[in-house]
Every structure is written in structure tokens, then in C-alpha cells.
Design a protein around this motif. Structure first.
Motif, PDB file in Angstrom:
ATOM      1  N   SER A  67      38.167   4.592  22.092  1.00 14.68           N
ATOM      2  CA  SER A  67      37.339   3.446  21.696  1.00 14.68           C
ATOM      3  C   SER A  67      37.755   2.832  20.365  1.00 14.68           C
ATOM      4  O   SER A  67      37.553   1.641  20.141  1.00 14.68           O
ATOM      5  CB  SER A  67      35.864   3.866  21.625  1.00 14.68           C
ATOM      6  OG  SER A  67      35.685   4.949  20.733  1.00 14.68           O
ATOM      7  N   ARG A  70      35.829   0.050  18.172  1.00 17.13           N
ATOM      8  CA  ARG A  70      34.664  -0.325  18.982  1.00 17.13           C
ATOM      9  C   ARG A  70      33.537   0.693  18.849  1.00 17.13           C
ATOM     10  O   ARG A  70      32.360   0.354  18.980  1.00 17.13           O
ATOM     11  CB  ARG A  70      35.074  -0.469  20.451  1.00 17.13           C
ATOM     12  CG  ARG A  70      35.934  -1.692  20.733  1.00 17.13           C
ATOM     13  CD  ARG A  70      36.540  -1.662  22.114  1.00 17.13           C
ATOM     14  NE  ARG A  70      37.563  -0.627  22.221  1.00 17.13           N
ATOM     15  CZ  ARG A  70      38.353  -0.463  23.267  1.00 17.13           C
ATOM     16  NH1 ARG A  70      38.231  -1.252  24.326  1.00 17.13           N
ATOM     17  NH2 ARG A  70      39.269   0.497  23.299  1.00 17.13           N
ATOM     18  N   SER A 112      31.040 -10.705  28.797  1.00 18.84           N
ATOM     19  CA  SER A 112      32.206 -10.082  29.427  1.00 18.84           C
ATOM     20  C   SER A 112      33.239 -11.141  29.803  1.00 18.84           C
ATOM     21  O   SER A 112      34.448 -10.912  29.696  1.00 18.84           O
ATOM     22  CB  SER A 112      31.781  -9.307  30.676  1.00 18.84           C
ATOM     23  OG  SER A 112      30.965  -8.212  30.323  1.00 18.84           O
ATOM     24  N   LEU A 116      36.192 -10.139  27.760  1.00 18.75           N
ATOM     25  CA  LEU A 116      36.987  -9.309  28.662  1.00 18.75           C
ATOM     26  C   LEU A 116      37.674 -10.124  29.743  1.00 18.75           C
ATOM     27  O   LEU A 116      38.289  -9.567  30.643  1.00 18.75           O
ATOM     28  CB  LEU A 116      36.096  -8.244  29.318  1.00 18.75           C
ATOM     29  CG  LEU A 116      35.340  -7.306  28.373  1.00 18.75           C
ATOM     30  CD1 LEU A 116      34.533  -6.296  29.166  1.00 18.75           C
ATOM     31  CD2 LEU A 116      36.303  -6.594  27.424  1.00 18.75           C
ATOM     32  N   GLU A 118      36.494 -11.636  32.229  1.00 16.01           N
ATOM     33  CA  GLU A 118      35.976 -11.437  33.576  1.00 16.01           C
ATOM     34  C   GLU A 118      35.491 -12.779  34.117  1.00 16.01           C
ATOM     35  O   GLU A 118      34.987 -13.618  33.383  1.00 16.01           O
ATOM     36  CB  GLU A 118      34.815 -10.426  33.562  1.00 16.01           C
ATOM     37  CG  GLU A 118      35.249  -9.018  33.186  1.00 16.01           C
ATOM     38  CD  GLU A 118      34.099  -8.034  33.242  1.00 16.01           C
ATOM     39  OE1 GLU A 118      32.955  -8.460  33.530  1.00 16.01           O
ATOM     40  OE2 GLU A 118      34.329  -6.837  32.988  1.00 16.01           O
ATOM     41  N   VAL A 166      28.997  -4.642  26.791  1.00 16.94           N
ATOM     42  CA  VAL A 166      30.381  -5.107  26.926  1.00 16.94           C
ATOM     43  C   VAL A 166      31.338  -4.112  26.278  1.00 16.94           C
ATOM     44  O   VAL A 166      32.402  -3.794  26.829  1.00 16.94           O
ATOM     45  CB  VAL A 166      30.537  -6.507  26.292  1.00 16.94           C
ATOM     46  CG1 VAL A 166      32.006  -6.910  26.254  1.00 16.94           C
ATOM     47  CG2 VAL A 166      29.736  -7.536  27.072  1.00 16.94           C
ATOM     48  N   ILE A 167      30.967  -3.607  25.108  1.00 17.18           N
ATOM     49  CA  ILE A 167      31.812  -2.629  24.422  1.00 17.18           C
ATOM     50  C   ILE A 167      31.960  -1.365  25.253  1.00 17.18           C
ATOM     51  O   ILE A 167      33.060  -0.837  25.431  1.00 17.18           O
ATOM     52  CB  ILE A 167      31.239  -2.306  23.030  1.00 17.18           C
ATOM     53  CG1 ILE A 167      31.424  -3.504  22.090  1.00 17.18           C
ATOM     54  CG2 ILE A 167      31.914  -1.061  22.434  1.00 17.18           C
ATOM     55  CD1 ILE A 167      30.789  -3.330  20.740  1.00 17.18           C
ATOM     56  N   ARG A 169      31.587  -1.075  28.439  1.00 12.68           N
ATOM     57  CA  ARG A 169      32.331  -1.394  29.655  1.00 12.68           C
ATOM     58  C   ARG A 169      33.823  -1.490  29.363  1.00 12.68           C
ATOM     59  O   ARG A 169      34.652  -1.183  30.230  1.00 12.68           O
ATOM     60  CB  ARG A 169      31.827  -2.719  30.233  1.00 12.68           C
ATOM     61  CG  ARG A 169      32.408  -3.066  31.595  1.00 12.68           C
ATOM     62  CD  ARG A 169      31.897  -4.401  32.087  1.00 12.68           C
ATOM     63  NE  ARG A 169      30.440  -4.441  32.156  1.00 12.68           N
ATOM     64  CZ  ARG A 169      29.727  -5.528  32.409  1.00 12.68           C
ATOM     65  NH1 ARG A 169      30.345  -6.687  32.601  1.00 12.68           N
ATOM     66  NH2 ARG A 169      28.423  -5.486  32.459  1.00 12.68           N
ATOM     67  N   SER A 170      34.180  -1.902  28.150  1.00 10.89           N
ATOM     68  CA  SER A 170      35.591  -2.064  27.808  1.00 10.89           C
ATOM     69  C   SER A 170      36.295  -0.741  27.566  1.00 10.89           C
ATOM     70  O   SER A 170      37.527  -0.692  27.497  1.00 10.89           O
ATOM     71  CB  SER A 170      35.726  -2.947  26.555  1.00 10.89           C
ATOM     72  OG  SER A 170      35.270  -2.254  25.397  1.00 10.89           O
ATOM     73  N   CYS A 171      35.541   0.339  27.430  1.00  7.05           N
ATOM     74  CA  CYS A 171      36.139   1.644  27.135  1.00  7.05           C
ATOM     75  C   CYS A 171      35.416   2.730  27.939  1.00  7.05           C
ATOM     76  O   CYS A 171      34.625   3.506  27.394  1.00  7.05           O
ATOM     77  CB  CYS A 171      36.041   1.926  25.643  1.00  7.05           C
ATOM     78  SG  CYS A 171      37.063   3.296  25.092  1.00  7.05           S
TER      79      CYS A 171
END
Length: 292
Positions: A67, A70, A112, A116, A118, A166-167, A169-171
Motif C-alpha cells: 500500500s 496509501r 474510482s 483508478l 474505471e 477507493v484506496i 480497492r486500489s490495494c
């Protein structure tokens, strides 16, 4: 596979049921958001660390995974969102606050898309527009039971929570429970420095202890772990129950009932979010079937 999905649903549902009295207990703890947020943050942070280490035996460094920065951003966001929630509950009608915070999953989808890359589906924009109308109705009621700053704090809390989703979900390889724990401690210490170390009367202190020792930490840990077995859309759909259960508890025990416009706005927002979450979940399941 079905057992894993059931486990995820069960964890999220138990988490919602435990979290539902949070708003009621904050009201019972008094009307000073700085003092309540101080105690709530410190106790919640300590207990999340204890509960999390009982479930995840790895070191905190191993839980951090890849992470990086983050982890610390999430920590600060959790500290801010916790204070905003406490302040909003203290200064606005509980139903208004919980309905606004229910907007979090939709905000998460939009963030996101921004961070990201998306894809944003048409139904996301439609749901955002409809919910925006509902939020406009809620904010138009400000000045009665709900102070404008209380509603603004609720909106800020929803945005901060969406950013946390979102954080996380990103890791996916990281366990962010400890990050939330340190965020709670950070926010609690800052609030204590502002308000001073205040021992509340016994009639209020029990509510703070219930929040910090059980309600907040257990529910947050359960939500994080539920994401290991079910999607964020599924968890978000179950979390919509908090808006209903939390408002109902405050209505029953404190007699704080929403106005007719607030009720209609709440039904519009929750109905829209419920349909949006259901369609998102159905599409995800269809995609899974096709891939297998």
C-alpha cells in the motif's frame, strides 16, 4: 465458493447490525462533538488494533502489503471522517446524516473512475442525478433540526469514506484495519488536545465506552474482512441498512422523527441506491458466470 460468499454476507450484515446504534449512542453521549470524537477515536483505535491482531496474526508491516503511502493517506482520511460523522450527528437530524452518508457507494464509483480509470456506467450518472435531487431537498430543510454545518459535515464524511473505499480497492493485498486504528488514535488525540481531557458524567460515559469498545471497532473490522469474500457493491448494498436501522433506533428511543420532505428525500435516495447496487451486483455475477 457459496460458503465463502455466505461468510462475506454474514460478516457485513453483523457489522451493520452492530454499527446501527452508533448514531443513537453519540446523541446519548452529549452535545460536545470534540469531546465525544476524542474518546471515540482513541478507544476505537485501540480496540481495532486488538480485534484485528486477533484475526490477522501477521505483523503490522506484513499487513501493510504494497500500500505504501496509501496506508497513511487512509489513516488521515479515517481520522477526518470519524470526526465529521460525530460532528454531523451532534448538529443535524440523524436521518438526514445517515441518508447523506448512504450516498458513499455511489461517490466511490465516481472517485474510482477519476483515480483508478474505471468506467462510469450510464446508470451511475442517472443514480447520481436522482440522488442529487434528494440531497438538494435535504439541504433545503437546513435551519430546523439540522444545522447547515451538520449537513456539510455529513457530506464531507461521505466523500472521505468514498475515498477510503477507493484506496482499499486500489490495494487488495493490504489489510487496512491497522491504518484505520492509527487514524482513530490520531483523530482522537487531536480532538482531546482541542477539548482538553474531559471525563464525562457516568450517564454519558457509558455511551462513549459502548461506541469505542464495541460498536465502532467491531463493525469496522467486520466490514474490512467482508471485502475478502464479497465485492464492494455487495457490502455497500448491505450497508444501506444502517440508514434505516440507525434512524429507527433514534426515532424509537429519542423521539426524533424526520419531516415529510426528509422522509421523501430519504426514500428517493435509498430506493435509487438500492436499485443501483442491485443492478451492479447482478452484472458482476453475470460477468463471473461468463468468465467461468
Amino acid at each position: 465458493m457459496q460458503q465463502q460468499v455466505f461468510k462475506g454476507y454474514l460478516l457485513a450484515f453483523i457489522g451493520v447490525c452492530i454499527l446501527s446504534p452508533d448514531a443513537l449512542l453519540i446523541r446519548l453521549a452529549g452535545n460536545d462533538p470534540w469531546v465525544i470524537a476524542g474518546w471515540r477515536g482513541i478507544l476505537t483505535g485501540i480496540m481495532i488494533l486488538i480485534y484485528n491482531q486477533g484475526l490477522d496474526r501477521r505483523s503490522l508491516k506484513a499487513q501493510k502489503g504494497s500500500s505504501g503511502y496509501r496506508y497513511y493517506v487512509n489513516m488521515v482520511l479515517f481520522a477526518l471522517s470519524s470526526f465529521c460523522f460525530t460532528y454531523a450527528i451532534s448538529k443535524a437530524n440523524v436521518t438526514d446524516v445517515l441518508v447523506i452518508i448512504a450516498f458513499t457507494p455511489l461517490l466511490s464509483a465516481l472517485l474510482s473512475a477519476l483515480f483508478l480509470q474505471e468506467q462510469v456506467l450510464l446508470r451511475t450518472w442517472v443514480a447520481t442525478l436522482v440522488c442529487g435531487v434528494g440531497l438538494a431537498i435535504l439541504f433545503s430543510q437546513a435551519g430546523g433540526e439540522s444545522q447547515p454545518l451538520g449537513l456539510i459535515s455529513a457530506a464531507a464524511c461521505a466523500i472521505l469514506l468514498a475515498a477510503q473505499f477507493v484506496i482499499m480497492r486500489s490495494c487488495p493485498d493490504a489489510n487496512f484495519s491497522s491504518s484505520m486504528a492509527f487514524g482513530g488514535l490520531l483523530g482522537g488525540i487531536v480532538c482531546m488536545l482541542v477539548s482538553g481531557f474531559v471525563i464525562l458524567p457516568a450517564s454519558q460515559m457509558w455511551a462513549v465506552l459502548a461506541i469505542g469498545l464495541m460498536v465502532s471497532p467491531i463493525s469496522f473490522v467486520l466490514f474490512v474482512y467482508s471485502l475478502r469474500y464479497i465485492t464492494a457493491a455487495e457490502t455497500g448494498l448491505i450497508m444501506l441498512l444502517e440508514s434505516v436501522l440507525g434512524s429507527l433506533l433514534v426515532w424509537v428511543f429519542l423521539g426524533e422523527h424526520p419531516s415529510l420532505p426528509t422522509t421523501l428525500a430519504g426514500l428517493l435516495i435509498l430506493g435509487t441506491l438500492g436499485i443501483y447496487s442491485f443492478l451492479t451486483l447482478r452484472e458482476a455475477k453475470q460477468a463471473l458466470l461468463v468468465s467461468t
